[in-house]
Scaffold this motif. Sequence first.
Motif, PDB file in Angstrom:
ATOM      1  N   ILE A 111       0.840  -1.202   0.000  1.00 11.44           N
ATOM      2  CA  ILE A 111       0.000   0.000   0.000  1.00 11.44           C
ATOM      3  C   ILE A 111       0.872   1.249   0.000  1.00 11.44           C
ATOM      4  N   CYS A 112       1.955   1.210   0.768  1.00 13.09           N
ATOM      5  CA  CYS A 112       2.869   2.361   0.794  1.00 13.09           C
ATOM      6  C   CYS A 112       3.409   2.645  -0.605  1.00 13.09           C
ATOM      7  N   SER A 113       3.754   1.588  -1.335  1.00 13.43           N
ATOM      8  CA  SER A 113       4.256   1.771  -2.708  1.00 13.43           C
ATOM      9  C   SER A 113       3.186   2.340  -3.625  1.00 13.43           C
ATOM     10  N   TRP A 114       1.916   1.952  -3.416  1.00 15.66           N
ATOM     11  CA  TRP A 114       0.809   2.452  -4.238  1.00 15.66           C
ATOM     12  C   TRP A 114       0.705   3.973  -4.147  1.00 15.66           C
ATOM     13  N   LEU A 115       1.134   4.539  -3.028  1.00 19.38           N
ATOM     14  CA  LEU A 115       1.030   5.987  -2.844  1.00 19.38           C
ATOM     15  C   LEU A 115       1.891   6.772  -3.827  1.00 19.38           C
ATOM     16  N   ASP A 116       2.788   6.076  -4.548  1.00 20.56           N
ATOM     17  CA  ASP A 116       3.565   6.758  -5.594  1.00 20.56           C
ATOM     18  C   ASP A 116       2.683   7.241  -6.736  1.00 20.56           C
ATOM     19  N   PHE A 117       1.507   6.613  -6.901  1.00 16.11           N
ATOM     20  CA  PHE A 117       0.683   6.895  -8.074  1.00 16.11           C
ATOM     21  C   PHE A 117      -0.318   8.010  -7.786  1.00 16.11           C
ATOM     22  N   PRO A 118      -0.394   9.029  -8.630  1.00 15.26           N
ATOM     23  CA  PRO A 118      -1.444  10.034  -8.467  1.00 15.26           C
ATOM     24  C   PRO A 118      -2.798   9.447  -8.855  1.00 15.26           C
ATOM     25  N   PRO A 119      -3.879   9.874  -8.212  1.00 12.06           N
ATOM     26  CA  PRO A 119      -5.203   9.386  -8.604  1.00 12.06           C
ATOM     27  C   PRO A 119      -5.526   9.789 -10.041  1.00 12.06           C
ATOM     28  N   GLN A 120      -5.980   8.819 -10.798  1.00 13.98           N
ATOM     29  CA  GLN A 120      -6.343   9.067 -12.200  1.00 13.98           C
ATOM     30  C   GLN A 120      -7.692   8.394 -12.450  1.00 13.98           C
ATOM     31  N   THR A 121      -8.750   9.115 -12.180  1.00 13.28           N
ATOM     32  CA  THR A 121     -10.065   8.500 -12.264  1.00 13.28           C
ATOM     33  C   THR A 121     -10.552   8.343 -13.699  1.00 13.28           C
ATOM     34  N   ASN A 122     -10.084   9.208 -14.612  1.00 10.33           N
ATOM     35  CA  ASN A 122     -10.554   9.161 -16.000  1.00 10.33           C
ATOM     36  C   ASN A 122     -12.077   9.074 -16.041  1.00 10.33           C
ATOM     37  N   GLU A 123     -12.735  10.086 -15.496  1.00 13.24           N
ATOM     38  CA  GLU A 123     -14.184  10.074 -15.321  1.00 13.24           C
ATOM     39  C   GLU A 123     -14.896  10.114 -16.677  1.00 13.24           C
ATOM     40  N   VAL A 124     -15.435   8.965 -17.075  1.00 14.13           N
ATOM     41  CA  VAL A 124     -16.076   8.823 -18.378  1.00 14.13           C
ATOM     42  C   VAL A 124     -17.326   9.688 -18.490  1.00 14.13           C
ATOM     43  N   ALA A 125     -18.014   9.924 -17.371  1.00 10.65           N
ATOM     44  CA  ALA A 125     -19.233  10.729 -17.413  1.00 10.65           C
ATOM     45  C   ALA A 125     -18.982  12.127 -17.953  1.00 10.65           C
ATOM     46  N   ARG A 126     -17.738  12.593 -17.896  1.00  9.05           N
ATOM     47  CA  ARG A 126     -17.460  13.940 -18.412  1.00  9.05           C
ATOM     48  C   ARG A 126     -17.636  14.037 -19.911  1.00  9.05           C
ATOM     49  N   SER A 127     -17.657  12.897 -20.594  1.00  9.03           N
ATOM     50  CA  SER A 127     -18.001  12.939 -22.021  1.00  9.03           C
ATOM     51  C   SER A 127     -19.431  13.433 -22.218  1.00  9.03           C
ATOM     52  N   GLY A 128     -20.257  13.351 -21.171  1.00 15.12           N
ATOM     53  CA  GLY A 128     -21.625  13.856 -21.268  1.00 15.12           C
ATOM     54  C   GLY A 128     -21.703  15.347 -21.510  1.00 15.12           C
ATOM     55  N   VAL A 129     -20.639  16.074 -21.208  1.00 18.40           N
ATOM     56  CA  VAL A 129     -20.581  17.495 -21.549  1.00 18.40           C
ATOM     57  C   VAL A 129     -19.527  17.757 -22.623  1.00 18.40           C
ATOM     58  N   LEU A 130     -18.467  16.944 -22.653  1.00 22.75           N
ATOM     59  CA  LEU A 130     -17.444  17.137 -23.693  1.00 22.75           C
ATOM     60  C   LEU A 130     -17.976  16.800 -25.087  1.00 22.75           C
ATOM     61  N   TYR A 131     -18.755  15.710 -25.195  1.00 21.71           N
ATOM     62  CA  TYR A 131     -19.211  15.296 -26.526  1.00 21.71           C
ATOM     63  C   TYR A 131     -20.127  16.335 -27.165  1.00 21.71           C
ATOM     64  N   PRO A 132     -21.118  16.887 -26.447  1.00 23.84           N
ATOM     65  CA  PRO A 132     -21.880  17.966 -27.103  1.00 23.84           C
ATOM     66  C   PRO A 132     -21.011  19.163 -27.475  1.00 23.84           C
ATOM     67  N   GLY A 133     -19.920  19.382 -26.725  1.00 22.11           N
ATOM     68  CA  GLY A 133     -18.970  20.421 -27.138  1.00 22.11           C
ATOM     69  C   GLY A 133     -18.311  20.080 -28.462  1.00 22.11           C
ATOM     70  N   MET A 134     -17.986  18.821 -28.637  1.00 23.45           N
ATOM     71  CA  MET A 134     -17.419  18.385 -29.919  1.00 23.45           C
ATOM     72  C   MET A 134     -18.454  18.505 -31.030  1.00 23.45           C
ATOM     73  N   CYS A 135     -19.706  18.164 -30.712  1.00 28.83           N
ATOM     74  CA  CYS A 135     -20.781  18.337 -31.698  1.00 28.83           C
ATOM     75  C   CYS A 135     -20.920  19.800 -32.101  1.00 28.83           C
ATOM     76  N   PHE A 136     -20.793  20.695 -31.129  1.00 23.38           N
ATOM     77  CA  PHE A 136     -20.894  22.127 -31.410  1.00 23.38           C
ATOM     78  C   PHE A 136     -19.774  22.562 -32.359  1.00 23.38           C
ATOM     79  N   ILE A 137     -18.569  22.057 -32.130  1.00 15.72           N
ATOM     80  CA  ILE A 137     -17.449  22.397 -33.017  1.00 15.72           C
ATOM     81  C   ILE A 137     -17.714  21.889 -34.434  1.00 15.72           C
TER      82      ILE A 137
END
Length: 349
Positions: A111-137
């Motif tokens: 567990i101590c070694s795991w603390l080397d890694f920064p949290p990277q959630t890669n929140e997929v739900a954010r595509s719910g606002v990013l994708y309409p932004g891409m549609c707008f472009i």
Amino acid sequence: MQSEDEIRATFVKQAEWCEVLGSPLTARLVAGLAERLDHSTATGRRVLRWDGQADALKDAVALRLAGALNAFVMRGRVPELAACYPPNPLPEGDVLVAAALAAIREVDEEICSWLDFPPQTNEVARSGVLYPGMCFIAQETGLPLALYEVGASGGLNLFADHFAYQLGAAQLGDAQSGVILSPEWSGAPAPVVEPVIVRRKGCDRSPLDVSNPAHRERLRAYIWPDQPLRVERINAALEIAKSDPPEMAAMDAADWVEAEIDEAPQTGVVRVLFHSIAYQYFPDEVKARIRARMEAAGRLATKDAPLAWLAFEQDSDAGPRLTLRLWPGGEERVLATAGAHVHQVTWMA
């Protein structure tokens, strides 16, 4: 270096945010560790003597530790703690924290070694606002999109066009997708001109390879375990991405943008730099270099060779908002506001 009291205070603050964002299990875990974690383990000593900034906007140490514990639960290594996790009922805080401390003692060095890694959630739900932004472009330019994501983690949001969407009255994306996003929609109707994606590239200081089982485990571990819809979404997104992993670079964001976004225009395609809840973590010097490169490239953009900068980032205390700078022109437009996990979207464009 922060004092031990200051580090414990960051855990308390993180617990408050976890409660607000709908994870009572993580809130109880982190709040209890704020009180009861001590120096008797290597993990405790490292956390309480953290060499850096432990708060959520910097090193996010509380989430590093919560993610590590979740990983060992998923591995079946700490059954006493697993009994406190879903699908089991939410335990009392004392029971949960006692099990967490026992787990830390049991697999302390790992567990101590795991603390080397920064949290990277890669929140997929954010595509719910990013994708309409891409549609707008796509609607504004009539051209295909080449995507460049900074702070991309595993690059799952580079596959936004492979997800299914219900955005108010608009049904968009791939109707057969295992990732279904349907945030509560208000404001103007969603744009419905869907983009053709011709290029997908991402950058992160520590990118995760979605074809690597250990990296997939890390992505899953940072999803709060009492939020089953988020867990289902990332599992489905990983299945989509691992068959054709995105091109990811392990680089400083400014170095990568300067290397990838040439000042010379590219005719027949919109180059789109985008990021979501990542820019706030970049040093000011990195932000300044990215802005300088985008503005320099933007000055040379034409109608046939446009450039876009799409950002879903925190707006001070007002919550996250989706902004777009589209060159020629380059004026910033606010397209939408949404919560950090994009349960709801207010479209403004």
